[in-house]
Write a protein that holds these residues in place. Structure first.
Motif, PDB file in Angstrom:
ATOM      1  N   ARG A  51       0.822  -1.215   0.000  1.00  0.00           N
ATOM      2  CA  ARG A  51       0.000   0.000   0.000  1.00  0.00           C
ATOM      3  C   ARG A  51       0.854   1.263   0.000  1.00  0.00           C
ATOM      4  O   ARG A  51       0.546   2.244  -0.701  1.00  0.00           O
ATOM      5  N   LEU A  52       1.924   1.242   0.783  1.00  0.00           N
ATOM      6  CA  LEU A  52       2.768   2.436   0.888  1.00  0.00           C
ATOM      7  C   LEU A  52       3.509   2.734  -0.413  1.00  0.00           C
ATOM      8  O   LEU A  52       3.906   3.884  -0.660  1.00  0.00           O
ATOM      9  N   LEU A  53       3.696   1.741  -1.247  1.00  0.00           N
ATOM     10  CA  LEU A  53       4.367   1.970  -2.534  1.00  0.00           C
ATOM     11  C   LEU A  53       3.534   2.866  -3.447  1.00  0.00           C
ATOM     12  O   LEU A  53       4.082   3.578  -4.299  1.00  0.00           O
ATOM     13  N   THR A  54       2.222   2.823  -3.273  1.00  0.00           N
ATOM     14  CA  THR A  54       1.342   3.645  -4.120  1.00  0.00           C
ATOM     15  C   THR A  54       0.643   4.756  -3.349  1.00  0.00           C
ATOM     16  O   THR A  54       0.206   5.738  -3.939  1.00  0.00           O
ATOM     17  N   HIS A  55       0.518   4.599  -2.032  1.00  0.00           N
ATOM     18  CA  HIS A  55      -0.139   5.609  -1.200  1.00  0.00           C
ATOM     19  C   HIS A  55       0.781   5.938  -0.015  1.00  0.00           C
ATOM     20  O   HIS A  55       0.580   5.446   1.093  1.00  0.00           O
ATOM     21  N   PRO A  56       1.803   6.741  -0.252  1.00  0.00           N
ATOM     22  CA  PRO A  56       2.822   6.977   0.777  1.00  0.00           C
ATOM     23  C   PRO A  56       2.299   7.749   1.983  1.00  0.00           C
ATOM     24  O   PRO A  56       1.350   8.528   1.886  1.00  0.00           O
ATOM     25  N   VAL A  57       2.929   7.489   3.118  1.00  0.00           N
ATOM     26  CA  VAL A  57       2.686   8.263   4.337  1.00  0.00           C
ATOM     27  C   VAL A  57       3.442   9.583   4.214  1.00  0.00           C
ATOM     28  O   VAL A  57       4.648   9.584   3.922  1.00  0.00           O
ATOM     29  N   PRO A  58       2.790  10.719   4.413  1.00  0.00           N
ATOM     30  CA  PRO A  58       3.511  12.000   4.323  1.00  0.00           C
ATOM     31  C   PRO A  58       4.498  12.182   5.464  1.00  0.00           C
ATOM     32  O   PRO A  58       4.216  11.831   6.611  1.00  0.00           O
ATOM     33  N   LEU A  59       5.661  12.708   5.142  1.00  0.00           N
ATOM     34  CA  LEU A  59       6.687  13.006   6.133  1.00  0.00           C
ATOM     35  C   LEU A  59       7.020  14.493   6.025  1.00  0.00           C
ATOM     36  O   LEU A  59       8.027  14.881   5.410  1.00  0.00           O
ATOM     37  N   PRO A  60       6.185  15.355   6.615  1.00  0.00           N
ATOM     38  CA  PRO A  60       6.347  16.810   6.432  1.00  0.00           C
ATOM     39  C   PRO A  60       7.680  17.346   6.926  1.00  0.00           C
ATOM     40  O   PRO A  60       8.169  18.364   6.417  1.00  0.00           O
ATOM     41  N   ALA A  61       8.259  16.707   7.925  1.00  0.00           N
ATOM     42  CA  ALA A  61       9.514  17.208   8.487  1.00  0.00           C
ATOM     43  C   ALA A  61      10.739  16.745   7.711  1.00  0.00           C
ATOM     44  O   ALA A  61      11.868  16.941   8.159  1.00  0.00           O
ATOM     45  N   GLY A  62      10.529  16.122   6.575  1.00  0.00           N
ATOM     46  CA  GLY A  62      11.657  15.738   5.736  1.00  0.00           C
ATOM     47  C   GLY A  62      11.952  14.262   5.800  1.00  0.00           C
ATOM     48  O   GLY A  62      11.321  13.503   6.551  1.00  0.00           O
ATOM     49  N   PRO A  63      12.923  13.787   5.018  1.00  0.00           N
ATOM     50  CA  PRO A  63      13.271  12.360   4.980  1.00  0.00           C
ATOM     51  C   PRO A  63      13.570  11.823   6.373  1.00  0.00           C
ATOM     52  O   PRO A  63      14.197  12.489   7.203  1.00  0.00           O
ATOM     53  N   LEU A  64      13.131  10.613   6.609  1.00  0.00           N
ATOM     54  CA  LEU A  64      13.279   9.996   7.926  1.00  0.00           C
ATOM     55  C   LEU A  64      14.689   9.444   8.089  1.00  0.00           C
ATOM     56  O   LEU A  64      15.190   8.714   7.228  1.00  0.00           O
ATOM     57  N   VAL A  65      15.329   9.824   9.192  1.00  0.00           N
ATOM     58  CA  VAL A  65      16.661   9.327   9.533  1.00  0.00           C
ATOM     59  C   VAL A  65      16.639   8.959  11.017  1.00  0.00           C
ATOM     60  O   VAL A  65      16.546   9.839  11.870  1.00  0.00           O
ATOM     61  N   VAL A  66      16.716   7.681  11.312  1.00  0.00           N
ATOM     62  CA  VAL A  66      16.569   7.191  12.682  1.00  0.00           C
ATOM     63  C   VAL A  66      17.811   6.409  13.077  1.00  0.00           C
ATOM     64  O   VAL A  66      18.317   5.591  12.301  1.00  0.00           O
ATOM     65  N   ARG A  67      18.292   6.659  14.292  1.00  0.00           N
ATOM     66  CA  ARG A  67      19.395   5.867  14.848  1.00  0.00           C
ATOM     67  C   ARG A  67      18.792   4.695  15.594  1.00  0.00           C
ATOM     68  O   ARG A  67      18.028   4.856  16.548  1.00  0.00           O
ATOM     69  N   SER A  68      19.112   3.481  15.149  1.00  0.00           N
ATOM     70  CA  SER A  68      18.534   2.280  15.741  1.00  0.00           C
ATOM     71  C   SER A  68      19.636   1.380  16.262  1.00  0.00           C
ATOM     72  O   SER A  68      20.517   0.957  15.509  1.00  0.00           O
ATOM     73  N   HIS A  69      19.583   1.078  17.548  1.00  0.00           N
ATOM     74  CA  HIS A  69      20.571   0.181  18.137  1.00  0.00           C
ATOM     75  C   HIS A  69      20.282  -1.248  17.685  1.00  0.00           C
ATOM     76  O   HIS A  69      19.174  -1.744  17.827  1.00  0.00           O
ATOM     77  N   CYS A  70      21.264  -1.913  17.156  1.00  0.00           N
ATOM     78  CA  CYS A  70      21.092  -3.218  16.521  1.00  0.00           C
ATOM     79  C   CYS A  70      20.877  -4.310  17.561  1.00  0.00           C
ATOM     80  O   CYS A  70      21.516  -4.317  18.617  1.00  0.00           O
ATOM     81  N   TYR A  71      19.989  -5.236  17.250  1.00  0.00           N
ATOM     82  CA  TYR A  71      19.748  -6.394  18.089  1.00  0.00           C
ATOM     83  C   TYR A  71      20.275  -7.672  17.459  1.00  0.00           C
ATOM     84  O   TYR A  71      20.038  -8.769  17.943  1.00  0.00           O
ATOM     85  N   GLY A  72      20.971  -7.534  16.325  1.00  0.00           N
ATOM     86  CA  GLY A  72      21.610  -8.689  15.716  1.00  0.00           C
ATOM     87  C   GLY A  72      20.690  -9.592  14.926  1.00  0.00           C
ATOM     88  O   GLY A  72      20.988 -10.778  14.758  1.00  0.00           O
ATOM     89  N   HIS A  73      19.574  -9.075  14.416  1.00  0.00           N
ATOM     90  CA  HIS A  73      18.696  -9.900  13.601  1.00  0.00           C
ATOM     91  C   HIS A  73      19.370 -10.197  12.262  1.00  0.00           C
ATOM     92  O   HIS A  73      19.813  -9.283  11.561  1.00  0.00           O
ATOM     93  N   LEU A  74      19.427 -11.466  11.898  1.00  0.00           N
ATOM     94  CA  LEU A  74      20.070 -11.866  10.652  1.00  0.00           C
ATOM     95  C   LEU A  74      19.189 -11.541   9.458  1.00  0.00           C
ATOM     96  O   LEU A  74      17.962 -11.682   9.521  1.00  0.00           O
ATOM     97  N   LEU A  75      19.811 -11.114   8.361  1.00  0.00           N
ATOM     98  CA  LEU A  75      19.099 -10.846   7.122  1.00  0.00           C
ATOM     99  C   LEU A  75      19.261 -12.030   6.170  1.00  0.00           C
ATOM    100  O   LEU A  75      20.298 -12.695   6.153  1.00  0.00           O
ATOM    101  N   THR A  76      18.247 -12.257   5.369  1.00  0.00           N
ATOM    102  CA  THR A  76      18.393 -13.212   4.286  1.00  0.00           C
ATOM    103  C   THR A  76      19.360 -12.627   3.265  1.00  0.00           C
ATOM    104  O   THR A  76      19.508 -11.398   3.178  1.00  0.00           O
ATOM    105  N   PRO A  77      20.058 -13.445   2.476  1.00  0.00           N
ATOM    106  CA  PRO A  77      20.978 -12.885   1.475  1.00  0.00           C
ATOM    107  C   PRO A  77      20.320 -11.884   0.525  1.00  0.00           C
ATOM    108  O   PRO A  77      20.899 -10.816   0.268  1.00  0.00           O
ATOM    109  N   PRO A  78      19.112 -12.146  -0.008  1.00  0.00           N
ATOM    110  CA  PRO A  78      18.495 -11.136  -0.881  1.00  0.00           C
ATOM    111  C   PRO A  78      18.198  -9.829  -0.158  1.00  0.00           C
ATOM    112  O   PRO A  78      18.368  -8.743  -0.726  1.00  0.00           O
TER     113      PRO A  78
END
Length: 426
Positions: A110-137
């Motif tokens: 849904r967000l690909l075609t109906h985006p959430v507005p971000l009036p304060a500009g592009p979102l940049v968040v500092r997130s402390h990692c919990y070590g979740h593994l990613l799939t290769p893709p």
């Protein structure tokens, strides 16, 4: 829109991905997932994602929330010898994880075609990692040529919030209805309680009081005395068997029951903490079951709150006479009871249900297997009976089903066999 939107707060964007008030708010699982959509929007925007990327991210969230995958966030390995609490919580994890993954995939599309507005500009968040593994893709998509530190930080935060959400819901049968406490850090405030809960689940047989303590934390953000359930503003969390047939009800899970009249927080505690020390009555000393007791009626009665705790009891009535059974002991008896048939053969004697309910202390046996026929009785009466039986070698068995064969070389300990109505076919 989620209820967490607060008029007058700074707009979404920059380092702000939510508008949750400092004092916190309550959201259901679906509402909270909706409230995390700005993080997904930031990932889409920073990484220029298209619908072609949805399959990769769907595979990632499903792998993270699954059991037994390389990327699992809950390394709970279940087998035929696993404790019943682990099996129940593992089944919860699989059910909840699959549903959250489906909701997340729908949100991304849904967000690909109906985006959430971000009036304060592009979102940049500092997130402390919990070590979740990613799939290769997913690693290639989020860290490769199109990805980078901003995308990875946003996705890490969103993924971890989904893991916290799944885990927060594990204790509850009706998990979609539970009002979770949400703060400006989302569900990260549950991390200490979650760590204690998962550590016990993964390294030992988890105690029922630990499940209750974690459930209370995710609903209220507070701790309290050890108990078998709790009340919080707007509802009560008690074992699921209250309202389900004891033969098939979960032993360890809770059900959230909304109640606007509940305002004061309290923990439900058993009337007798150490049942080993409770007085006992031999079932052989009870009158034999020569005639049926007839239908009995039952209800639960709660005591006033004292020092943050309260007790409750089941009142069973028959022909103007009432027997009282502590609710905590009844729920303990349900958790400890074996299902199906005992290994020591068919019961060699019978006892009267009403006599057992009125007996002093806890009923037990030393003289061979004894059956108590509770068929035709309402579920709360059966639960009360389990609270009157000493919770060792007690078996719940559908009427009409024979017990298993006696093992060669010995008869084993004596059992109290409670006969109940067979499960209804659906």
């Amino acid at each position: 829109m989620p209820r967490a939107s607060v008029p007058g707060t700074p707009a979404l964007g920059g380092s702000r991905w939510n508008t949750f008030p400092a004092a916190g708010t309550t959201l259901t699982a679906r509402e909270f997932l909706t409230a995390t959509e700005p993080l997904l929007q930031g990932i889409i925007d920073d990484n220029a994602l298209t619908s072609a990327d949805s399959e990769v991210l769907e595979g990632q969230i499903r792998a993270t929330l699954a059991l037994g995958s390389r990327e699992t966030s809950l390394p709970l390995f279940l087998g035929p010898d696993s404790a019943s609490a682990a099996r129940e919580l593992g089944a919860q994890a699989e059910t909840i994880g699959q549903k959250l993954a489906s909701w997340a995939t729908e949100a991304l599309e849904r967000l690909l075609t109906h985006p959430v507005p971000l009036p304060a500009g592009p979102l940049v968040v500092r997130s402390h990692c919990y070590g979740h593994l990613l799939t290769p893709p997913a690693a290639d998509l989020l860290r490769g040529r199109r990805g980078g530190p901003v995308t990875m930080q946003l996705y890490n935060e969103w993924l971890h919030q989904m893991v916290l959400l799944r885990d927060a819901l594990l204790p509850f049968t009706n998990w979609q209805d539970v009002p979770l406490l949400i703060t400006p850090t989302g569900l990260r405030h549950t991390e200490p309680a979650r760590d204690a809960f998962l550590t016990e689940l993964l390294v030992r047989q988890i105690r029922h009081t630990s499940i209750v303590a974690f459930a209370r934390n995710v609903v209220t953000g507070t701790s309290g005395p050890a108990g078998y359930g709790f009340e919080a503003g707007g509802g009560t969390a008690l074992p699921a068997v209250l309202g389900q047939p004891p033969l098939t009800a979960p032993r360890h899970l809770l059900t959230w029951r909304p109640d606007p009249a509940v305002g004061e927080a309290a923990t439900y505690v058993t009337g007798v903490q150490d049942y080993y020390a409770a007085p006992r009555t031999l079932v052989e000393d009870l009158p034999p079951a020569t005639t049926t007791s007839g239908p009995l009626s039952a209800r639960t009665v709660t005591a006033p709150v004292a020092d943050g705790t309260r007790t409750a009891r089941i009142e069973v009535t028959h022909e103007g006479t009432t027997a009282h059974v502590d609710l905590g002991q009844a729920l303990r008896g349900h958790r400890f009871a074996h299902r199906e048939g005992p290994a020591a053969g068919d019961a060699s004697g019978t006892a009267d249900v009403w006599s057992a309910l009125r007996a002093p202390g806890l009923v037990w046996t030393q003289g061979g297997d004894v059956a108590l026929d509770a068929t035709g009785q309402e579920d709360l009466v059966v639960l009360a009976l389990l609270g009157r039986l000493y919770p060792e070698n007690v078996t719940l068995r559908p009427a009409g089903r024979s017990a298993g064969p006696t093992p060669p070389g010995g008869s084993g300990p004596s059992h109290l066999v409670t006969l109940v109505d067979p499960p209804q076919a659906h």
